[in-house]
Design a protein around this motif. Structure first.
Motif, PDB file in Angstrom:
ATOM      1  N   LEU A 164       0.830  -1.202   0.000  1.00 52.44           N
ATOM      2  CA  LEU A 164       0.000   0.000   0.000  1.00 52.44           C
ATOM      3  C   LEU A 164       0.869   1.258   0.000  1.00 52.44           C
ATOM      4  CD1 LEU A 164      -2.959  -1.037   2.329  1.00 52.44           C
ATOM      5  CD2 LEU A 164      -2.885  -0.898  -0.171  1.00 52.44           C
ATOM      6  N   SER A 165       2.076   1.142   0.579  1.00 52.13           N
ATOM      7  CA  SER A 165       2.972   2.307   0.635  1.00 52.13           C
ATOM      8  C   SER A 165       3.460   2.700  -0.772  1.00 52.13           C
ATOM      9  CB  SER A 165       4.161   2.018   1.540  1.00 52.13           C
ATOM     10  OG  SER A 165       5.133   1.238   0.862  1.00 52.13           O
ATOM     11  N   PHE A 166       3.365   1.789  -1.739  1.00 57.36           N
ATOM     12  CA  PHE A 166       3.728   2.131  -3.118  1.00 57.36           C
ATOM     13  C   PHE A 166       2.795   3.226  -3.655  1.00 57.36           C
ATOM     14  CE2 PHE A 166       6.181  -1.728  -3.060  1.00 57.36           C
ATOM     15  CZ  PHE A 166       7.146  -1.575  -4.030  1.00 57.36           C
ATOM     16  N   GLY A 167       1.567   3.250  -3.101  1.00 52.04           N
ATOM     17  CA  GLY A 167       0.617   4.287  -3.499  1.00 52.04           C
ATOM     18  C   GLY A 167       0.090   4.150  -4.914  1.00 52.04           C
ATOM     19  N   VAL A 168       0.015   2.938  -5.442  1.00 54.85           N
ATOM     20  CA  VAL A 168      -0.483   2.760  -6.814  1.00 54.85           C
ATOM     21  C   VAL A 168      -1.736   1.886  -6.866  1.00 54.85           C
ATOM     22  CG1 VAL A 168       1.794   3.104  -7.827  1.00 54.85           C
ATOM     23  CG2 VAL A 168       1.055   0.796  -7.237  1.00 54.85           C
ATOM     24  N   LEU A 169      -2.260   1.536  -5.695  1.00 47.75           N
ATOM     25  CA  LEU A 169      -3.464   0.695  -5.673  1.00 47.75           C
ATOM     26  C   LEU A 169      -4.675   1.496  -5.212  1.00 47.75           C
ATOM     27  CD1 LEU A 169      -2.110  -2.622  -4.068  1.00 47.75           C
ATOM     28  CD2 LEU A 169      -2.356  -2.037  -6.482  1.00 47.75           C
ATOM     29  N   ASP A 170      -5.802   1.283  -5.868  1.00 47.16           N
ATOM     30  CA  ASP A 170      -7.073   1.889  -5.444  1.00 47.16           C
ATOM     31  C   ASP A 170      -7.941   0.808  -4.809  1.00 47.16           C
ATOM     32  OD1 ASP A 170      -6.428   4.376  -6.340  1.00 47.16           O
ATOM     33  OD2 ASP A 170      -7.478   4.169  -8.269  1.00 47.16           O
ATOM     34  N   ARG A 171      -8.508   1.125  -3.627  1.00 46.58           N
ATOM     35  CA  ARG A 171      -9.396   0.169  -2.985  1.00 46.58           C
ATOM     36  C   ARG A 171     -10.799   0.335  -3.539  1.00 46.58           C
ATOM     37  NH1 ARG A 171     -10.054  -0.204   3.509  1.00 46.58           N
ATOM     38  NH2 ARG A 171     -11.833   1.179   3.214  1.00 46.58           N
ATOM     39  N   LEU A 172     -11.435  -0.745  -3.894  1.00 43.72           N
ATOM     40  CA  LEU A 172     -12.818  -0.691  -4.388  1.00 43.72           C
ATOM     41  C   LEU A 172     -13.773  -0.839  -3.201  1.00 43.72           C
ATOM     42  CD1 LEU A 172     -12.427  -2.943  -7.553  1.00 43.72           C
ATOM     43  CD2 LEU A 172     -11.912  -0.522  -7.246  1.00 43.72           C
ATOM     44  N   ASP A 173     -15.078  -0.715  -3.474  1.00 48.57           N
ATOM     45  CA  ASP A 173     -16.049  -0.846  -2.387  1.00 48.57           C
ATOM     46  C   ASP A 173     -16.488  -2.287  -2.190  1.00 48.57           C
ATOM     47  OD1 ASP A 173     -16.013   1.865  -1.865  1.00 48.57           O
ATOM     48  OD2 ASP A 173     -17.531   2.285  -3.402  1.00 48.57           O
ATOM     49  N   THR A 174     -16.135  -3.116  -3.157  1.00 47.60           N
ATOM     50  CA  THR A 174     -16.569  -4.517  -3.083  1.00 47.60           C
ATOM     51  C   THR A 174     -15.549  -5.370  -2.342  1.00 47.60           C
ATOM     52  OG1 THR A 174     -15.561  -4.757  -5.255  1.00 47.60           O
ATOM     53  CG2 THR A 174     -17.935  -4.422  -5.182  1.00 47.60           C
ATOM     54  N   LYS A 175     -16.064  -6.478  -1.821  1.00 49.15           N
ATOM     55  CA  LYS A 175     -15.226  -7.375  -1.038  1.00 49.15           C
ATOM     56  C   LYS A 175     -15.283  -8.804  -1.564  1.00 49.15           C
ATOM     57  CE  LYS A 175     -14.958  -5.380   3.603  1.00 49.15           C
ATOM     58  NZ  LYS A 175     -15.261  -5.677   5.023  1.00 49.15           N
ATOM     59  N   ASP A 176     -14.197  -9.510  -1.324  1.00 48.10           N
ATOM     60  CA  ASP A 176     -14.184 -10.950  -1.583  1.00 48.10           C
ATOM     61  C   ASP A 176     -14.488 -11.650  -0.271  1.00 48.10           C
ATOM     62  OD1 ASP A 176     -13.661 -13.582  -2.117  1.00 48.10           O
ATOM     63  OD2 ASP A 176     -11.486 -13.341  -2.170  1.00 48.10           O
ATOM     64  N   THR A 177     -15.658 -12.295  -0.196  1.00 38.62           N
ATOM     65  CA  THR A 177     -16.049 -12.937   1.076  1.00 38.62           C
ATOM     66  C   THR A 177     -15.905 -14.446   1.002  1.00 38.62           C
ATOM     67  OG1 THR A 177     -18.321 -12.875   0.290  1.00 38.62           O
ATOM     68  CG2 THR A 177     -17.635 -11.128   1.801  1.00 38.62           C
ATOM     69  N   SER A 178     -15.229 -14.922  -0.039  1.00 36.84           N
ATOM     70  CA  SER A 178     -15.142 -16.376  -0.200  1.00 36.84           C
ATOM     71  C   SER A 178     -14.119 -16.998   0.743  1.00 36.84           C
ATOM     72  CB  SER A 178     -14.782 -16.716  -1.653  1.00 36.84           C
ATOM     73  OG  SER A 178     -13.465 -16.285  -1.931  1.00 36.84           O
ATOM     74  N   VAL A 179     -13.233 -16.181   1.252  1.00 37.38           N
ATOM     75  CA  VAL A 179     -12.173 -16.754   2.102  1.00 37.38           C
ATOM     76  C   VAL A 179     -12.415 -16.474   3.589  1.00 37.38           C
ATOM     77  CG1 VAL A 179      -9.686 -16.867   2.494  1.00 37.38           C
ATOM     78  CG2 VAL A 179     -10.557 -16.463   0.201  1.00 37.38           C
ATOM     79  N   SER A 180     -12.765 -15.221   3.891  1.00 40.46           N
ATOM     80  CA  SER A 180     -12.980 -14.911   5.307  1.00 40.46           C
ATOM     81  C   SER A 180     -14.384 -14.374   5.538  1.00 40.46           C
ATOM     82  CB  SER A 180     -11.967 -13.873   5.778  1.00 40.46           C
ATOM     83  OG  SER A 180     -12.499 -12.564   5.653  1.00 40.46           O
ATOM     84  N   LYS A 181     -14.835 -14.453   6.760  1.00 43.53           N
ATOM     85  CA  LYS A 181     -16.171 -13.956   7.104  1.00 43.53           C
ATOM     86  C   LYS A 181     -16.204 -12.429   7.028  1.00 43.53           C
ATOM     87  CE  LYS A 181     -16.811 -18.176   8.891  1.00 43.53           C
ATOM     88  NZ  LYS A 181     -17.737 -19.135   9.424  1.00 43.53           N
ATOM     89  N   LYS A 182     -15.076 -11.843   7.363  1.00 45.62           N
ATOM     90  CA  LYS A 182     -15.039 -10.387   7.325  1.00 45.62           C
ATOM     91  C   LYS A 182     -15.073  -9.871   5.882  1.00 45.62           C
ATOM     92  CE  LYS A 182     -12.189  -6.457   8.703  1.00 45.62           C
ATOM     93  NZ  LYS A 182     -10.929  -6.030   9.353  1.00 45.62           N
ATOM     94  N   GLY A 183     -14.375 -10.581   5.039  1.00 46.36           N
ATOM     95  CA  GLY A 183     -14.292 -10.167   3.641  1.00 46.36           C
ATOM     96  C   GLY A 183     -13.094  -9.271   3.401  1.00 46.36           C
TER      97      GLY A 183
END
Lengths: 223, 223
Positions: free
Chosen positions: A188-207
């Motif tokens: 994340l410190s690279f500063g080149v990633l954008d976080r989306l509003d969607t989550k992947d919930t297939s692995v953890s309950k939190k997502g």
DNA sequence: TATATAAAAGTATGGTTTACTTTTAAAGAC
DNA sequence: GTCTTTAAAAGTAAACCATACTTTTATATA
């Protein structure tokens, strides 16, 4: 070259060989072709092709990659040139080696059937012909160097991915387990990633949030 | 290369070009040859040569370097291969580029007269032929990469030298001024230098100890 | 409502880099 | 013989970064 005559000098065949890396089912994979005739029948090789009269080695590599994958603008980097006089028993061939990174999706998986190509996990490759094992090893080394100061996810992952998926990719490139917290902080410190509003919930309950590369920030950080 | 016919394919001339770096009078220098005939008469070029039938590109580069310098076992590293179809107006030539590091002493300075070669400060090079400028720039980049995690003094300095001399070399490779104290600390931490009992008193009243590379420790740190 | 899961955030430590200061050895001036 | 000057060499303190580890969070499912 200058100073010496061009006319009395021997000429050689010039080829390219390409280590095509992909990422699938949590593993780094290498696309290989099975040789159909003797000698070395049944052995596997990297993808190769001749350098034509109107092409640079780079152009030839891009052409071969396009023919095989159907993709344009594949990430491609020159690794080294192999020129031992007897490296190819078929004749004097000097080969410029590249590595390429491609996203493996459904379409790309079909390559196998059409060209006799197959994706092999880099951890358990079959015997390769000639000096192709060495070509692969040098290519992997270069990929690791690249991945150290560049995020290589865009070339190997689908458009959106979780940090955990990116970490799994890095785990498989470096054959070691990165610490989840530290890895997250680092990428994340690279500063080149954008976080989306969607989550992947297939692995953890939190997502886990999906991320994607921000092309503009990527360019600014002069990739 | 496999799968396709070897017989119908065009062959090309294959050469090597070599960026020879040396260090003299506090400056990083590049050995260049002046072209004697048209086209491009008067322009300068890197040292080059053909790859013979019984040679790899590495062997050819070592042969050319030996012919020109009289030295054996010169430090030599492959940089990249240049293969644009029209890069050489004299014909289709594919060139494998290397860089070499040599110690410039009295003997080596004579090169100039014998071969029409001349040492040029890398900060003020003349116009180079073809794509040789790009070859030089890539070579310097690789030298910098190398110098980052390896002490390159053994290849470029006389057998004994002071830390200040080593620092001047690094200053000229990276075109910046390293902090004297920090540089000393850093290079000594590599643990591959032996301090001699003699001092260089030509620069300071106190005098700076001479050092030399300890070959054994160099090998242990797997150079 | 409780439980379980991995994500995400936070923390504490140790090592390295960097900028800067002080001390040292010895030649040359007085 | 003492003082001055020079750069070498050693030392220091703050900033920065990597690493190991802990705590909190969101949410699906029991």
């Amino acid at each position: 070259m200058i100073l010496e005559s061009y006319n009395n000098q021997e000429k050689y065949l010039v080829s390219i060989d390409c280590a095509i890396f992909g990422y699938h089912e949590g593993e780094l994979k290498l696309l290989l072709f099975q040789r159909e005739k003797e000698p070395e029948k049944g052995k596997w090789s990297l993808i190769g092709g001749w350098v034509n009269a109107d092409e640079s080695a780079e152009t030839a590599a891009a052409r071969v990659l396009h023919r095989i994958t159907g993709l344009h603008d594949i990430f491609l980097e020159q690794v080294s040139t192999f020129s031992e006089p007897n490296r190819d028993p078929g004749g004097r061939v000097i080969s410029v080696v590249f590595y390429a990174l491609i996203v493996i999706d459904g379409e790309r998986m079909k390559l196998s059937s059409e060209y006799g190509a197959e994706w092999w996990p880099v951890k358990s490759l079959p015997t390769l012909i000639f000096d192709h094992r060495q070509m692969f090893e040098l290519s992997l080394e270069r990929l690791r160097q690249k991945a150290n100061y560049h995020l290589v996810g865009r070339e190997l992952l689908p458009e959106t991915f979780t940090i955990t998926q990116l970490r799994s990719l890095y785990n498989s490139i470096f054959s070691k387990d990165f610490d989840p917290g530290n890895f997250r902080k680092k990428v994340l410190s690279f500063g080149v990633l954008d976080r989306l509003d969607t989550k992947d919930t297939s692995v953890s309950k939190k997502g886990a949030y999906y991320y994607k590369f921000n092309e503009q920030k990527l360019n600014e950080s002069e990739n």
